[in-house]
Design a protein around this motif. Sequence first.
Motif, mmCIF file in Angstrom:
data_model
loop_
_atom_site.group_PDB
_atom_site.id
_atom_site.type_symbol
_atom_site.label_atom_id
_atom_site.label_comp_id
_atom_site.label_asym_id
_atom_site.label_seq_id
_atom_site.Cartn_x
_atom_site.Cartn_y
_atom_site.Cartn_z
ATOM 1 N N GLY A 44 0.716 -1.168 0.081
ATOM 2 C CA GLY A 44 0.103 -0.103 -0.070
ATOM 3 C C GLY A 44 0.818 1.087 0.037
ATOM 4 O O GLY A 44 1.914 1.365 0.502
ATOM 5 N N LYS A 45 0.491 2.288 -0.843
ATOM 6 C CA LYS A 45 1.261 3.493 -0.853
ATOM 7 C C LYS A 45 0.522 4.702 -0.807
ATOM 8 O O LYS A 45 0.984 5.707 -1.064
ATOM 9 C CB LYS A 45 1.920 3.394 -2.296
ATOM 10 N N ARG A 46 -0.861 4.453 -0.609
ATOM 11 C CA ARG A 46 -1.639 5.889 -0.724
ATOM 12 C C ARG A 46 -1.816 6.508 0.621
ATOM 13 O O ARG A 46 -2.441 5.745 1.687
ATOM 14 C CB ARG A 46 -3.098 5.539 -1.097
ATOM 15 N N ILE A 47 -1.142 7.588 0.810
ATOM 16 C CA ILE A 47 -1.132 8.358 2.249
ATOM 17 C C ILE A 47 -2.551 8.776 2.546
ATOM 18 O O ILE A 47 -2.958 8.786 3.832
ATOM 19 C CB ILE A 47 0.004 9.404 2.286
ATOM 20 N N CYS A 61 -9.722 14.727 4.084
ATOM 21 C CA CYS A 61 -9.116 13.739 3.600
ATOM 22 C C CYS A 61 -9.544 13.190 2.099
ATOM 23 O O CYS A 61 -8.776 12.825 1.359
ATOM 24 C CB CYS A 61 -8.667 12.431 4.515
ATOM 25 N N THR A 62 -11.020 13.145 2.038
ATOM 26 C CA THR A 62 -11.685 13.001 0.773
ATOM 27 C C THR A 62 -11.151 13.991 -0.325
ATOM 28 O O THR A 62 -10.739 13.420 -1.492
ATOM 29 C CB THR A 62 -13.148 12.999 0.735
ATOM 30 N N VAL A 63 -11.039 15.165 -0.008
ATOM 31 C CA VAL A 63 -10.483 16.180 -0.941
ATOM 32 C C VAL A 63 -9.118 15.954 -1.267
ATOM 33 O O VAL A 63 -8.814 15.936 -2.563
ATOM 34 C CB VAL A 63 -10.542 17.582 -0.369
ATOM 35 N N GLY A 64 -8.360 15.358 -0.455
ATOM 36 C CA GLY A 64 -7.048 14.816 -0.775
ATOM 37 C C GLY A 64 -6.889 13.890 -1.875
ATOM 38 O O GLY A 64 -6.094 13.672 -2.581
ATOM 39 N N MET A 65 -7.944 12.875 -1.426
ATOM 40 C CA MET A 65 -7.910 11.604 -2.200
ATOM 41 C C MET A 65 -8.155 11.985 -3.814
ATOM 42 O O MET A 65 -7.637 11.441 -4.658
ATOM 43 C CB MET A 65 -8.968 10.486 -1.526
ATOM 44 N N LEU A 66 -9.231 12.938 -3.743
ATOM 45 C CA LEU A 66 -9.626 13.249 -5.217
ATOM 46 C C LEU A 66 -8.642 14.083 -5.818
ATOM 47 O O LEU A 66 -8.373 13.674 -6.977
ATOM 48 C CB LEU A 66 -10.973 14.085 -5.031
ATOM 49 N N VAL A 67 -7.902 14.892 -5.294
ATOM 50 C CA VAL A 67 -6.617 15.482 -5.750
ATOM 51 C C VAL A 67 -5.644 14.581 -6.401
ATOM 52 O O VAL A 67 -5.043 14.596 -7.427
ATOM 53 C CB VAL A 67 -6.155 16.700 -4.859
ATOM 54 N N ASN A 68 -5.248 13.455 -5.415
ATOM 55 C CA ASN A 68 -4.333 12.467 -5.621
ATOM 56 C C ASN A 68 -4.620 11.295 -6.458
ATOM 57 O O ASN A 68 -3.977 10.538 -6.903
ATOM 58 C CB ASN A 68 -3.774 12.145 -4.045
ATOM 59 N N LYS A 69 -6.065 11.411 -6.905
ATOM 60 C CA LYS A 69 -6.673 10.403 -7.599
ATOM 61 C C LYS A 69 -6.624 8.864 -6.849
ATOM 62 O O LYS A 69 -6.078 7.717 -7.545
ATOM 63 C CB LYS A 69 -6.074 10.282 -9.054
#
Length: 396
Positions: free
Chosen positions: A56-59, A243-251
Amino acid sequence: MEVESHVSGQRDIHERENKRTKLILKRSVLYINCVLLAIGTCGGPLLLRLYFVHGGKRIWLSSWLETAGFPVMIVPLVVFYFLRRKNSSEGTRSKPFIITWRLFVGNMFLGILIGVDNYLYSSGAAKLPVSTSSLLVSTQLAFTAGFSFLIVKQKFTSYSINAVVLLIVAAIILGLHSSGDRPDGVSNKEYYIGFIMTLAAAVLYGFFLPATELMYKKTKQGITYSLVLEMQVVMSMFATAFCTVGMLVNKDFQAIPREAREYGIGEAKYYLVLVMSALAWQFYFLGAIGAIFCASSLFSGIMVSVLLPVTGILGVIFYKEEFTSEKGVALALSIWGFISYFYGEIKQSKKQTPPNTEVLDSTTDAAANSLNHDYEIERRNGGSFRHSTSIRVAPG
């Protein structure tokens, strides 16, 4: 006279039975919350590390998991709502939520703060062994004491100063000498970045507790267990949104299926790790706020502080992490600091407590009364839910 004596005797028997029932209830609720806190404190970091160990690599995803399980807290909130509606004079018009707008806004900002803290902690957990990160997180006690002095004018004692110094020295020892335990594939630069990020997470969490205490002091609303759950839901909701915003930006959402297929122990176990991690962190939050309400924030802090070294030892056992002599010294200093700090807090609380009273019993009695007699409070206030119990988030 005989009739009065008989009535008085019956009243005494009834009071003793009620006291015994409340004692059983308060201890049961407290024990349950302690179990939840133990599962979350130990399980959360171990499952988070398991995610990174096998590919796993997704911060942002791992940060999101730390609060995304908050919908499970809706279940007890629904139960509390139906109990209020059933026993309220307003009936079906009883409010589904009792949190005020002012308290909602305060918890919204604290939730965003938790989201930032989650990101910092996950960034460090991706690069550090569990045993190292747990010892670093334990330094939050020192930062809590410092921010409490600045924000809520918490007084320092010789014991708290000693604890702060010991925890800082423990962190310095880890920073100077323990890079030899860095995981495979992690460079020295990445290791120290993880070290700094985890320490920053401890600093931010140290600020979070006094800020929460200040919010409780400023609010005009009585604090009850159901209100505490609502506040936790609000904080978790906004932390998850951050954190959802960060996930969306980071795809990250698009990357989950690919990461699952390439996961070291299989696709099904990948999703199982994500779900179990989210649940473990919610157990932590539920246990922490439950322990605060049923006992005190000091008791909750003691539980977490005792469990953090256990988490580090479990990391050594399950992930075969190297337990260096530097870690041993840091662990000894951390435990010494905990004992010093909490001993000082206990001595201070005894000075402030009237003779022949027990702080733990008085607070847990209040919790039991809240759980048993919500409907009476509701009726007396015409449907407006109030309680005299207040939650004090003290250092630790």
